[in-house]
Design a protein around this motif. Structure first.
Motif, mmCIF file in Angstrom:
data_model
loop_
_atom_site.group_PDB
_atom_site.id
_atom_site.type_symbol
_atom_site.label_atom_id
_atom_site.label_comp_id
_atom_site.label_asym_id
_atom_site.label_seq_id
_atom_site.Cartn_x
_atom_site.Cartn_y
_atom_site.Cartn_z
ATOM 1 N N LEU A 199 29.939 38.231 36.304
ATOM 2 C CA LEU A 199 29.897 38.288 35.584
ATOM 3 C C LEU A 199 31.907 38.926 34.542
ATOM 4 C CD1 LEU A 199 27.117 40.823 36.166
ATOM 5 C CD2 LEU A 199 27.148 39.164 34.710
ATOM 6 N N SER A 200 32.625 39.318 35.798
ATOM 7 C CA SER A 200 33.738 39.298 35.850
ATOM 8 C C SER A 200 34.724 38.872 34.932
ATOM 9 C CB SER A 200 34.403 39.806 37.126
ATOM 10 O OG SER A 200 33.610 40.816 37.747
ATOM 11 N N LYS A 201 34.566 37.344 35.701
ATOM 12 C CA LYS A 201 34.954 35.972 34.898
ATOM 13 C C LYS A 201 34.417 35.474 33.270
ATOM 14 C CE LYS A 201 35.615 32.746 39.125
ATOM 15 N NZ LYS A 201 36.903 32.626 38.228
ATOM 16 N N LEU A 202 33.029 36.024 33.313
ATOM 17 C CA LEU A 202 33.098 35.573 31.708
ATOM 18 C C LEU A 202 33.210 37.047 30.814
ATOM 19 C CD1 LEU A 202 28.961 35.018 31.899
ATOM 20 C CD2 LEU A 202 30.965 33.721 31.504
ATOM 21 N N LEU A 203 33.437 38.268 31.233
ATOM 22 C CA LEU A 203 34.297 39.079 30.802
ATOM 23 C C LEU A 203 35.889 39.083 30.296
ATOM 24 C CD1 LEU A 203 32.629 41.965 32.358
ATOM 25 C CD2 LEU A 203 31.805 41.130 30.415
ATOM 26 N N ASP A 204 36.465 38.658 31.407
ATOM 27 C CA ASP A 204 37.808 38.270 31.575
ATOM 28 C C ASP A 204 38.229 37.228 30.221
ATOM 29 O OD1 ASP A 204 38.834 39.778 33.263
ATOM 30 O OD2 ASP A 204 38.129 38.233 35.246
#
Length: 558
Positions: A199-204
């Protein structure tokens, strides 16, 4: 060898003798308290089934004839009991044998283990949804799935360990400490399995600030310049991204904004990629506005949307939050009766409730409802035309090469629901497949059903497939008339060729000795009269139906 007797509806009976058919009663029901399973629950050498079966490898066990019938009660066929267990195990089971008169059996019993399985099922559906989401809308992120990192929303690699513990016996005698361990394990299965790295990577990919709460963004914005390394690291230790559930909620909010921005729009890959820079800028601007609203109450155009959607997501995940909150309090302060009282209250139970089985079952049910909502939140917005073309073409190829016709036709229907124009594009290919499969009765039946269902989209054109429906009539006339009903209902005008071909069949079916065939065919006659009575000879139909049961008032024409 000791003969071990068990209580049945016909009195005490030997399981071994029933198994060897020395006496009647192989299928007699024998009831047990589920505590009988506790002996096996802590030993990985035993396999315990959700229905109450126990297996020791392939050496012995209840391999069949075992099921749960009420809270805390397992039922086993007497013969299967004697056939499956050695004497020592029969002695153990004898200790928990319950007289049939003491068992309160309901017509339909659902065990809490069924809820656990449903919970995991929807976590797996969510995983599939996110994988597809990444493929469709985050094409540069497809390399995420590596040996050290996967693209599942929920990491279920260790689920079996948690499930074995969660499915252990729990009843009215369960202690508060045991309950707390169950809840902590449930939290591990659900909340701790959220793939925060993904999720962090997608939001980044959209904006690095999206994964932070407003409080963290404020600390970032006011960090003083000129701090030495030690002080800077200490300051940064107070700045951390949203965690687990809160990060998931932020992702759902961003994803919904994505859907609102694009809507149900059909786009090519090129057009979608060309629009992404503008979308990224739009989402950065709106979430900056949201931050300023939360910190400084600076109003902005989309404030009402954000307030509504944030509240909606919070409501849909409220019991996940309750679960996580209980776990955190337990981890911080240990066992606390007040935490259990608060949990009872939040679940609508009496605060003084000490039936921890009821509490756990209710919490599990509510958590499952929250998880069930997630796949519907992660739905697809933009309709990438190339992907839908590829999927529809794959379904057509599967019709040619595989036998599960119903599955492939349903897949095609689901795709056509989003892009109806696909049918026109692939219609000729579908007709060629149908002609090739003309002698395959199973195909013809499913094809007829497909035409009946798609008639709501293709309208009058569905009548052009009457020759295939006539073939289906010879196989399954009841289903064929159901298909015809749909075709007629959604047609604006009934063409002569269609009516000429179904009319002789109608005259036979309306007086069929099969009451269902007569019913459905007469419903078709009624609909034709309603649509265009000039297309049918009402007097002839009336004459045929003399002395036959008529199901519809409109056919009773004087």
């Amino acid at each position: 060898m000791e003969d071990i007797l068990f209580e049945t509806h016909q009195g005490l009976k030997s399981a071994k003798k029933a198994a060897s058919h020395e006496i009647d009663g192989f299928m007699d029901s024998v009831y047990f308290k589920e505590e009988v399973l506790k002996k096996y629950e802590g030993d990985v050498n035993y396999q315990i089934g959700d229905n109450g079966t126990v297996q020791f490898g392939y050496e012995w066990g209840t391999f069949r004839g075992c099921y749960r019938v009420a809270d805390g009660i397992i039922c086993v066929n007497l013969g299967d009991l004697g056939e499956g267990f050695p004497d020592e195990e029969l002695k153990h089971w004898k200790l928990y044998n319950v007289h049939p008169d003491d068992v309160n059996i309901t017509s339909y019993y659902t065990d809490f283990r069924d809820t656990i399985n449903r919970l995991v099922h929807f976590m797996e559906i969510s995983n599939t949804q996110v994988k597809t989401k990444i493929k469709l809308y985050y094409p540069e992120a497809t390399h995420f799935n590596t040996d050290s990192f996967d693209d599942n929303l929920f990491d279920l690699k260790h689920a079996d360990h948690h499930l074995r513990f969660l499915k252990k016996v729990i009843n009215e005698s369960t202690s508060a400490e045991e309950l707390e361990m169950k809840i902590v394990t449930l939290n591990c299965l659900v909340i701790d399995s959220i793939n925060t790295k993904l999720l962090s990577k997608l939001l980044d990919r959209l904006d690095g600030n999206l994964k932070y709460a407003s409080s963290a963004l404020t600390l970032i914005s006011v960090k003083p310049d000129g701090l030495n390394n030690k002080t800077s690291h200490h300051y940064d230790s107070f700045i951390y991204p949203l965690r687990s559930l809160e990060l998931l909620k932020r992702f759902l909010l961003v994803d919904d904004f994505h859907k609102q921005y694009y809507g149900q729009e059909v786009m090519t890959i090129h057009d979608f990629n060309s629009s992404r820079d503008e979308f990224h800028e739009n989402i950065r601007m709106n979430f900056d506005d949201l931050y300023n609203w939360e910190v400084n109450e600076e109003d902005f155009p989309n404030r009402k949307y954000f307030e509504h959607k944030i509240a909606d997501i919070s409501e849909k995940t409220s019991y996940l939050k309750l679960l996580n909150k209980f776990r955190n309090k337990t981890a911080a302060h240990g066992h606390s009766p007040k935490n259990i009282q608060k949990m009872n209250k939040d679940l609508g139970l009496e605060e003084t409730n000490h039936n921890y089985y009821e509490l756990f079952k209710e919490l599990l049910y509510r958590v499952c409802l929250d998880i069930e909502k997630i796949p519907f939140e992660i739905s697809y917005s933009i309709l990438i035309r190339e992907y839908y073309n590829e999927w529809f073409n794959d379904a057509l190829n599967n019709l040619t090469n595989k036998k599960e016709y119903g599955v492939h036709f349903e897949e095609m229907l689901s795709l056509l629901e989003y892009i109806p124009e696909l049918f026109d594009e692939f219609e000729q290919q579908l007709i060629e497949i149908a002609n090739h499969k003309i002698t395959d009765d199973d195909f013809i039946c499913h094809f007829g059903t497909f035409i009946g269902k798609i008639s709501s989209q293709i309208k009058d054109s569905a009548q052009d497939y009457i020759d295939y429906l006539i073939l289906k009539y010879k196989i399954d006339p009841i289903s064929m008339w159901h298909d015809c009903f749909n075709i007629i209902e959604y047609s604006n005008k009934l063409n002569d060729d269609f009516m000429e071909k179904i009319y002789p069949l109608l005259k036979d079916s309306i007086i069929s000795i099969n009451s269902n065939e007569a019913y459905f065919s007469q419903s078709v006659v009624e609909l034709i009269i309603e649509k265009d009575s000039s297309k049918i000879n009402v007097d002839e139909i009336k004459h045929i139906l003399i002395d036959n049961k008529i199901y519809f008032d409109q056919l009773q024409i004087s």
